[in-house]
Write a protein that holds these residues in place. Structure first.
Motif, PDB file in Angstrom:
ATOM      1  N   VAL A  10       0.855  -1.186   0.000  1.00  0.00           N
ATOM      2  CA  VAL A  10       0.000   0.000   0.000  1.00  0.00           C
ATOM      3  C   VAL A  10       0.891   1.237   0.000  1.00  0.00           C
ATOM      4  O   VAL A  10       1.837   1.326   0.776  1.00  0.00           O
ATOM      5  CB  VAL A  10      -0.924   0.017   1.245  1.00  0.00           C
ATOM      6  N   LEU A  11       0.588   2.167  -0.887  1.00  0.00           N
ATOM      7  CA  LEU A  11       1.295   3.446  -0.921  1.00  0.00           C
ATOM      8  C   LEU A  11       0.326   4.512  -0.414  1.00  0.00           C
ATOM      9  O   LEU A  11      -0.776   4.666  -0.945  1.00  0.00           O
ATOM     10  CB  LEU A  11       1.751   3.774  -2.346  1.00  0.00           C
ATOM     11  N   ILE A  12       0.727   5.202   0.645  1.00  0.00           N
ATOM     12  CA  ILE A  12      -0.087   6.254   1.244  1.00  0.00           C
ATOM     13  C   ILE A  12       0.437   7.599   0.740  1.00  0.00           C
ATOM     14  O   ILE A  12       1.629   7.892   0.888  1.00  0.00           O
ATOM     15  CB  ILE A  12       0.020   6.209   2.786  1.00  0.00           C
ATOM     16  N   ILE A  13      -0.435   8.380   0.114  1.00  0.00           N
ATOM     17  CA  ILE A  13      -0.036   9.713  -0.339  1.00  0.00           C
ATOM     18  C   ILE A  13      -0.922  10.708   0.407  1.00  0.00           C
ATOM     19  O   ILE A  13      -2.083  10.914   0.053  1.00  0.00           O
ATOM     20  CB  ILE A  13      -0.166   9.859  -1.869  1.00  0.00           C
ATOM     21  N   GLU A  14      -0.365  11.259   1.472  1.00  0.00           N
ATOM     22  CA  GLU A  14      -1.127  12.083   2.417  1.00  0.00           C
ATOM     23  C   GLU A  14      -0.199  13.109   3.034  1.00  0.00           C
ATOM     24  O   GLU A  14       0.863  12.757   3.532  1.00  0.00           O
ATOM     25  CB  GLU A  14      -1.725  11.162   3.494  1.00  0.00           C
ATOM     26  N   ASP A  15      -0.589  14.393   2.989  1.00  0.00           N
ATOM     27  CA  ASP A  15       0.298  15.442   3.499  1.00  0.00           C
ATOM     28  C   ASP A  15       0.085  15.753   4.977  1.00  0.00           C
ATOM     29  O   ASP A  15       0.922  16.377   5.596  1.00  0.00           O
ATOM     30  CB  ASP A  15       0.170  16.727   2.666  1.00  0.00           C
ATOM     31  N   GLU A  16      -1.033  15.336   5.561  1.00  0.00           N
ATOM     32  CA  GLU A  16      -1.284  15.639   6.968  1.00  0.00           C
ATOM     33  C   GLU A  16      -0.712  14.538   7.854  1.00  0.00           C
ATOM     34  O   GLU A  16      -1.135  13.386   7.782  1.00  0.00           O
ATOM     35  CB  GLU A  16      -2.791  15.768   7.230  1.00  0.00           C
ATOM     36  N   ASP A  17       0.241  14.916   8.708  1.00  0.00           N
ATOM     37  CA  ASP A  17       0.938  13.925   9.530  1.00  0.00           C
ATOM     38  C   ASP A  17       0.015  13.120  10.434  1.00  0.00           C
ATOM     39  O   ASP A  17       0.172  11.910  10.563  1.00  0.00           O
ATOM     40  CB  ASP A  17       2.014  14.606  10.392  1.00  0.00           C
ATOM     41  N   ASN A  18      -0.955  13.795  11.056  1.00  0.00           N
ATOM     42  CA  ASN A  18      -1.807  13.062  12.006  1.00  0.00           C
ATOM     43  C   ASN A  18      -2.618  11.977  11.301  1.00  0.00           C
ATOM     44  O   ASN A  18      -2.807  10.878  11.842  1.00  0.00           O
ATOM     45  CB  ASN A  18      -2.718  14.012  12.792  1.00  0.00           C
ATOM     46  N   ILE A  19      -3.066  12.256  10.087  1.00  0.00           N
ATOM     47  CA  ILE A  19      -3.812  11.249   9.328  1.00  0.00           C
ATOM     48  C   ILE A  19      -2.859  10.157   8.856  1.00  0.00           C
ATOM     49  O   ILE A  19      -3.171   8.973   8.930  1.00  0.00           O
ATOM     50  CB  ILE A  19      -4.548  11.909   8.144  1.00  0.00           C
ATOM     51  N   ALA A  20      -1.676  10.549   8.406  1.00  0.00           N
ATOM     52  CA  ALA A  20      -0.690   9.566   7.945  1.00  0.00           C
ATOM     53  C   ALA A  20      -0.305   8.611   9.080  1.00  0.00           C
ATOM     54  O   ALA A  20      -0.128   7.414   8.857  1.00  0.00           O
ATOM     55  CB  ALA A  20       0.543  10.276   7.402  1.00  0.00           C
TER      56      ALA A  20
END
Length: 127
Positions: A7-17
């Motif tokens: 799975v590749l996660i592309i997310e800029d918000e640290d808390n969500i990541a």
């Protein structure tokens, strides 16, 4: 079939990541995270992940653009895309699905809801 799902996660918000990282680890997936849309397409081509968790609102390149590019590349037809957006409007959802996203989830989401959606997409792949 013992191969770990990637799975590749592309997310800029640290808390969500961090929440996504926790969930992917708990589910036993191999996963990595990118915090910006730049370079995402190259990474997807190189990694060929089973699933991309893709935020719509990203710095530099939007999730919509990435989704469109992945769908235009026939070599990536096996890659599933689950788009995530803070604006859970019907219009955003329609746009994402029209561009070829396999699923859509509104933030903030319940981890169980996300987990169910991830399994729905990955388990459907073998059917």
């Amino acid at each position: 079939m013992s191969k770990k799902r990637r799975v590749l996660i592309i997310e800029d918000e640290d808390n969500i990541a961090i929440a996504l990282d926790y969930l992917m680890s708990r589910e036993g997936f191999d996963h990595e995270r990118l915090a910006t849309g730049r370079g995402a397409l190259d990474r997807i081509r190189a990694e060929q992940p089973d699933l991309v968790l893709l935020d719509v609102m990203l710095p530099e390149v939007s999730g919509y653009e990435i989704c469109q590019e992945v769908r235009a590349d026939h070599g990536l037809s096996e890659v599933k895309i689950l788009m995530m957006t803070a604006r859970g409007s019907a219009m955003e959802r329609r746009k994402g699905l029209a561009l070829g996203a396999d699923g859509f989830i509104a933030k903030p989401f319940e981890l169980k809801e996300l987990r169910d959606e991830v399994h729905r997409l990955l388990d459907a792949g073998g059917a």
